[in-house]
Design a protein around this motif. Structure first.
Motif, PDB file in Angstrom:
ATOM      1  N   HIS A  25     117.973   1.023 101.100  1.00  0.00           N
ATOM      2  CA  HIS A  25     118.090   1.516 102.471  1.00  0.00           C
ATOM      3  C   HIS A  25     116.937   0.975 103.290  1.00  0.00           C
ATOM      4  O   HIS A  25     115.880   1.575 103.364  1.00  0.00           O
ATOM      5  N   GLN A  27     114.556  -0.066 106.346  1.00  0.00           N
ATOM      6  CA  GLN A  27     114.115   0.761 107.453  1.00  0.00           C
ATOM      7  C   GLN A  27     114.061  -0.050 108.752  1.00  0.00           C
ATOM      8  O   GLN A  27     113.155   0.086 109.565  1.00  0.00           O
ATOM      9  N   PRO A  29     116.987  -1.315 111.877  1.00  0.00           N
ATOM     10  CA  PRO A  29     118.345  -0.934 112.317  1.00  0.00           C
ATOM     11  C   PRO A  29     119.373  -2.011 111.990  1.00  0.00           C
ATOM     12  O   PRO A  29     119.873  -2.702 112.866  1.00  0.00           O
ATOM     13  N   LYS A  90     114.232   8.093 101.982  1.00  0.00           N
ATOM     14  CA  LYS A  90     114.263   6.784 102.632  1.00  0.00           C
ATOM     15  C   LYS A  90     115.402   6.609 103.634  1.00  0.00           C
ATOM     16  O   LYS A  90     115.305   5.773 104.526  1.00  0.00           O
ATOM     17  N   TYR A  91     116.468   7.357 103.449  1.00  0.00           N
ATOM     18  CA  TYR A  91     117.613   7.182 104.346  1.00  0.00           C
ATOM     19  C   TYR A  91     117.694   8.320 105.363  1.00  0.00           C
ATOM     20  O   TYR A  91     117.638   8.087 106.561  1.00  0.00           O
ATOM     21  N   ALA A  94     113.760   9.431 106.800  1.00  0.00           N
ATOM     22  CA  ALA A  94     113.080   8.348 107.512  1.00  0.00           C
ATOM     23  C   ALA A  94     113.927   7.758 108.641  1.00  0.00           C
ATOM     24  O   ALA A  94     113.372   7.236 109.602  1.00  0.00           O
ATOM     25  N   GLN A  95     115.259   7.838 108.524  1.00  0.00           N
ATOM     26  CA  GLN A  95     116.086   7.108 109.472  1.00  0.00           C
ATOM     27  C   GLN A  95     117.154   7.920 110.200  1.00  0.00           C
ATOM     28  O   GLN A  95     117.412   7.682 111.371  1.00  0.00           O
ATOM     29  N   ARG A  96     117.820   8.805 109.525  1.00  0.00           N
ATOM     30  CA  ARG A  96     119.032   9.393 110.092  1.00  0.00           C
ATOM     31  C   ARG A  96     118.825  10.729 110.794  1.00  0.00           C
ATOM     32  O   ARG A  96     119.495  11.003 111.784  1.00  0.00           O
ATOM     33  N   LYS A  98     116.862  12.560 113.184  1.00  0.00           N
ATOM     34  CA  LYS A  98     115.936  12.108 114.231  1.00  0.00           C
ATOM     35  C   LYS A  98     115.035  13.236 114.717  1.00  0.00           C
ATOM     36  O   LYS A  98     115.457  14.386 114.814  1.00  0.00           O
TER      37      LYS A  98
END
Length: 172
Positions: A25, A27, A29, A90-91, A94-96, A98
């Motif tokens: 995954h 980091q 976009p 990690k997914y 860290a990313q999804r 918000k």
């Protein structure tokens, strides 16, 4: 000259072999990873943990005879639990999920974080034991997070039917 060439090639091969593996995954976009696929993978990891627990419990009845297989199943269980923990960190974290969600809908944001923490802890408990109750709780927490993440009004939102390691199929 030959020694230098062999040394250079050996060094190059070692540096490639020792390089860390790319995370599943990234980091950035990239848009490659679809949430549905990530959830399918997490559920497969949970099913594998459950199957591993069953195998470990069965093989433990004659641990001396089954030492190699026991070790393999324990390692497998550990890796799949770690996969879930890595995906959470990690997914999703860290990313999804918000930061600005906290301002828009604090209750849902808090629910997501709470469920992600619960999933992480349950995956850890699956590493520590072969208690199938932990695997079942992990399964339920994954389903609940998936529903909340998808924006379903209820934690008992529809989830597609799925099959467990023991062959039973159901939906929540």
């Amino acid at each position: 000259m030959m020694k230098k060439t062999v040394f250079a090639l050996s060094s190059a091969l070692l540096s490639v072999a020792a390089a860390p593996l790319a995370s599943a995954h990234c980091q950035i976009p990239c848009g490659i990873y679809a949430d549905d696929n990530v959830f399918v993978t997490m559920h497969k990891d949970q099913e594998t943990i459950e199957k591993a627990m069953n195998q470990i419990n069965e093989l433990s009845k004659d641990a001396g005879k089954n030492a190699n297989q026991l070790t393999r199943w324990v390692n497998n269980k550990e890796q799949h639990a770690q996969n879930i923990q890595d995906t959470v960190a990690k997914y999703f974290l860290a990313q999804r999920v918000k930061l600005d969600e906290a301002e828009k809908d604090a209750a849902t944001y808090t629910k997501k974080l709470t469920l992600l923490h619960k999933i992480t802890v349950l995956a850890m408990k699956c590493k520590q034991t072969t208690d199938l109750e932990n695997a079942k709780k992990l399964h339920a927490a994954l389903d609940e997070f998936q529903a909340v993440y998808a924006g379903k009004a209820s934690a008992k939102a529809e989830v597609k039917p799925h099959t467990h390691a023991d062959g039973t199929t159901h939906s929540h």
